[in-house]
Enzyme design. Sequence first.
Site, short mmCIF file in Angstrom:
data_model
loop_
_atom_site.label_atom_id
_atom_site.label_comp_id
_atom_site.label_asym_id
_atom_site.label_seq_id
_atom_site.Cartn_x
_atom_site.Cartn_y
_atom_site.Cartn_z
N CYS A 29 6.89 -7.17 6.98
CA CYS A 29 8.08 -6.72 7.70
C CYS A 29 8.51 -7.84 8.63
O CYS A 29 7.68 -8.51 9.23
CB CYS A 29 7.79 -5.45 8.50
SG CYS A 29 9.26 -4.80 9.34
N CYS A 34 -1.19 5.37 9.88
CA CYS A 34 0.07 4.76 10.28
C CYS A 34 -0.13 3.41 10.96
O CYS A 34 -0.91 3.30 11.88
CB CYS A 34 0.64 5.67 11.35
SG CYS A 34 2.19 6.30 10.99
N GLY A 42 6.92 -2.09 5.85
CA GLY A 42 8.31 -2.55 5.79
C GLY A 42 9.30 -1.66 6.50
O GLY A 42 9.00 -0.52 6.87
N GLU A 43 10.49 -2.20 6.70
CA GLU A 43 11.59 -1.46 7.32
C GLU A 43 12.55 -1.06 6.21
O GLU A 43 13.27 -1.89 5.66
CB GLU A 43 12.28 -2.36 8.37
CG GLU A 43 13.62 -1.88 8.86
CD GLU A 43 13.65 -0.45 9.37
OE1 GLU A 43 12.83 -0.08 10.24
OE2 GLU A 43 14.52 0.33 8.90
N CYS A 72 7.35 -5.62 15.47
CA CYS A 72 6.94 -4.70 16.53
C CYS A 72 5.50 -5.10 16.90
O CYS A 72 4.67 -5.34 16.01
CB CYS A 72 6.99 -3.26 16.05
SG CYS A 72 8.65 -2.79 15.53
N SER A 79 12.16 6.47 7.75
CA SER A 79 11.78 6.12 9.12
C SER A 79 12.32 4.74 9.42
O SER A 79 12.11 3.80 8.65
CB SER A 79 10.25 6.13 9.24
OG SER A 79 9.86 5.66 10.51
N CYS A 97 3.35 8.47 1.40
CA CYS A 97 3.90 7.50 2.34
C CYS A 97 4.15 6.20 1.55
O CYS A 97 3.23 5.57 1.06
CB CYS A 97 2.87 7.31 3.45
SG CYS A 97 3.39 6.16 4.70
N CYS A 116 2.17 -3.22 15.53
CA CYS A 116 2.13 -2.83 14.11
C CYS A 116 1.47 -3.92 13.27
O CYS A 116 1.86 -5.08 13.32
CB CYS A 116 3.56 -2.59 13.62
SG CYS A 116 3.68 -2.34 11.84
N SER A 132 11.78 5.34 15.10
CA SER A 132 10.63 4.84 15.85
C SER A 132 11.07 4.42 17.24
O SER A 132 11.54 3.30 17.43
CB SER A 132 10.02 3.65 15.11
OG SER A 132 9.49 4.10 13.89
N LEU A 133 10.92 5.32 18.17
CA LEU A 133 11.45 5.09 19.53
C LEU A 133 10.46 4.27 20.36
O LEU A 133 10.75 3.18 20.81
CB LEU A 133 11.73 6.44 20.16
CG LEU A 133 12.77 6.51 21.25
CD1 LEU A 133 14.05 5.81 20.87
CD2 LEU A 133 13.05 7.97 21.59
N GLU A 180 0.82 -1.21 0.00
CA GLU A 180 0.00 0.00 0.00
C GLU A 180 0.86 1.27 0.00
O GLU A 180 1.94 1.32 0.58
CB GLU A 180 -0.95 -0.03 1.21
CG GLU A 180 -1.97 -1.15 1.03
CD GLU A 180 -3.02 -1.21 2.15
OE1 GLU A 180 -4.09 -1.74 1.88
OE2 GLU A 180 -2.77 -0.74 3.27
N1 SAH Z 1 9.51 0.30 9.63
C1 SAH Z 1 9.67 1.69 9.78
C2 SAH Z 1 8.68 2.52 8.96
C3 SAH Z 1 7.27 2.06 8.83
S1 SAH Z 1 6.15 2.28 10.12
C4 SAH Z 1 9.55 2.08 11.24
O1 SAH Z 1 9.17 1.28 12.04
O2 SAH Z 1 9.94 3.20 11.54
C5 SAH Z 1 5.86 4.04 10.29
C6 SAH Z 1 5.53 4.44 11.73
O3 SAH Z 1 4.26 3.94 12.15
C7 SAH Z 1 6.54 3.87 12.73
O4 SAH Z 1 6.89 4.84 13.67
C8 SAH Z 1 5.74 2.77 13.37
O5 SAH Z 1 6.27 2.40 14.60
C9 SAH Z 1 4.37 3.39 13.45
N2 SAH Z 1 3.30 2.43 13.71
C10 SAH Z 1 3.29 1.11 13.47
N3 SAH Z 1 2.11 0.57 13.85
C11 SAH Z 1 1.36 1.57 14.35
C12 SAH Z 1 0.02 1.64 14.87
N4 SAH Z 1 -0.75 0.57 14.93
N5 SAH Z 1 -0.44 2.84 15.27
C13 SAH Z 1 0.34 3.94 15.16
N6 SAH Z 1 1.58 3.94 14.65
C14 SAH Z 1 2.11 2.76 14.26
FE1 SF4 Z 2 8.31 -3.26 10.77
FE2 SF4 Z 2 8.17 -0.63 11.29
FE3 SF4 Z 2 6.03 -2.24 11.68
FE4 SF4 Z 2 8.17 -2.44 13.29
S1 SF4 Z 2 6.80 -0.66 13.07
S2 SF4 Z 2 7.05 -4.14 12.38
S3 SF4 Z 2 9.83 -2.06 11.87
S4 SF4 Z 2 6.98 -1.76 9.74
#
Ligand code: SAH
Ligand code: SF4
Length: 367
Positions: A111, A338, A164-165, A115, A196, A104, A118, A218-219, A91
């Site tokens: 991925c 997101c 994805g990362e 996490c 990111s 975006c 996610c 992504s902290l 997407e």
């Molecule tokens: N893999 C990369 C980029 C893709 S995710 C990363 O993790 O940074 C983009 C952002 O969306 C990241 O900060 C991720 O942690 C956040 N994200 C993932 N799942 C989410 C959710 N369910 N609600 C809000 N933000 C989320």
């Molecule tokens: Fe992958 Fe980013 Fe989702 Fe973590 S937040 S699973 S690194 S896409």
Amino acid sequence: MTVNLLDFDQPKLVKFFTEQGEKTFRAKQLMRWMHHFGVHDFEQMTDIARPLRESLAATAEIRPPEVKLEQISDDGTRKWLIEAGGGNGIETVFIPEDERGTLCVSSQVGCALECTFCSTGRQGFNRNLTVAEIIGQLWVANKALGRDPKGDRIISNVVMMGMGEPLANFDNVVTALNIMLDDSAYGLSRRRVTVSTSGLVPAMDRLGDECPVALAVSLHAPNDKLRDEIVPINQKYPLKELMAACRRYLEKAPRDFVTFEYVMLDDVNDKLQHAQELLSLVQDVPCKFNLIPFNPFPDSGYRTSSSDNIHRFRDVLMRAGHIVTTRKTRGDDIDAACGQLAGQVQDKTRRVEKRVLIHHRQRQAVI
Ligand code: SAH
Ligand code: SF4
């Protein structure tokens, strides 16, 4: 095999042409036709001599990814589901704002980093996207959106925040970034292209060396104990190393701050004490914060923090002098927010299967 010229940035196109005894300036011409004008038919490239057009058509193609579905939200957000073969889809989301339009972009099918909050991570991993599939998202969106009445492109910013990362697909992502930045292609400024990452430390250093663009990290947690749990890559690259990598990155970056993303999970990472801890964690890293209210998806097991808690958390950071933005949820009605990007992932890690098994075992234990 026919090559897809969307896989090439300008240096790779130069190589392609010189190998065929052609002049190097052809590379620039082709970049303009493909990306600046969005043309994929060699016949339309009128300043290229017919014999070369014919030989290109015989050996190469310009094949953008296929759009399976386009959805438009009430708030103007648009989402494209893009074919990725083998039952997979990824997407891409466009978010219009007053002063800018942000695309975006996804970098992988699924991925591998798991996490816990996610949706993409939950679906497992299939494969890296090719350069043509990454830049193809911008190609497709740009063609659909075009330019504003002043002649400027509607897409002014790109964030690698889709599925994805990005730093786990380093080479293809960097080649695609080069095309985004190339004046003959999209000519985006480095400050308006953001990668990111969940914190792949060695790849952050490589990005700083090879293609410095704006960086978001992504902290999501202020200490290793919690981050190990919700962002498991932290077990490999813990916070001390991550903060040091951010400082090194800033020496090369086009912006003088890193954006820390922090998803607000009710009762998990949203206490005032977490905000205090966060302040001491980042004290040596020039940064801004982006608080993201958790976007729910089925069976996530998490709740979004209340807006009161988000405000209180934000105030602690702001009172310490930080710039904090709270991300508005956009495209709610089309699941474009997101972390909600689901696409279609044929999981190769068997993660989904394993989870179902664990779930069954837990249920049996309870019964
Ligand atoms: N893999 C990369 C980029 C893709 S995710 C990363 O993790 O940074 C983009 C952002 O969306 C990241 O900060 C991720 O942690 C956040 N994200 C993932 N799942 C989410 C959710 N369910 N609600 C809000 N933000 C989320
Ligand atoms: Fe992958 Fe980013 Fe989702 Fe973590 S937040 S699973 S690194 S896409």
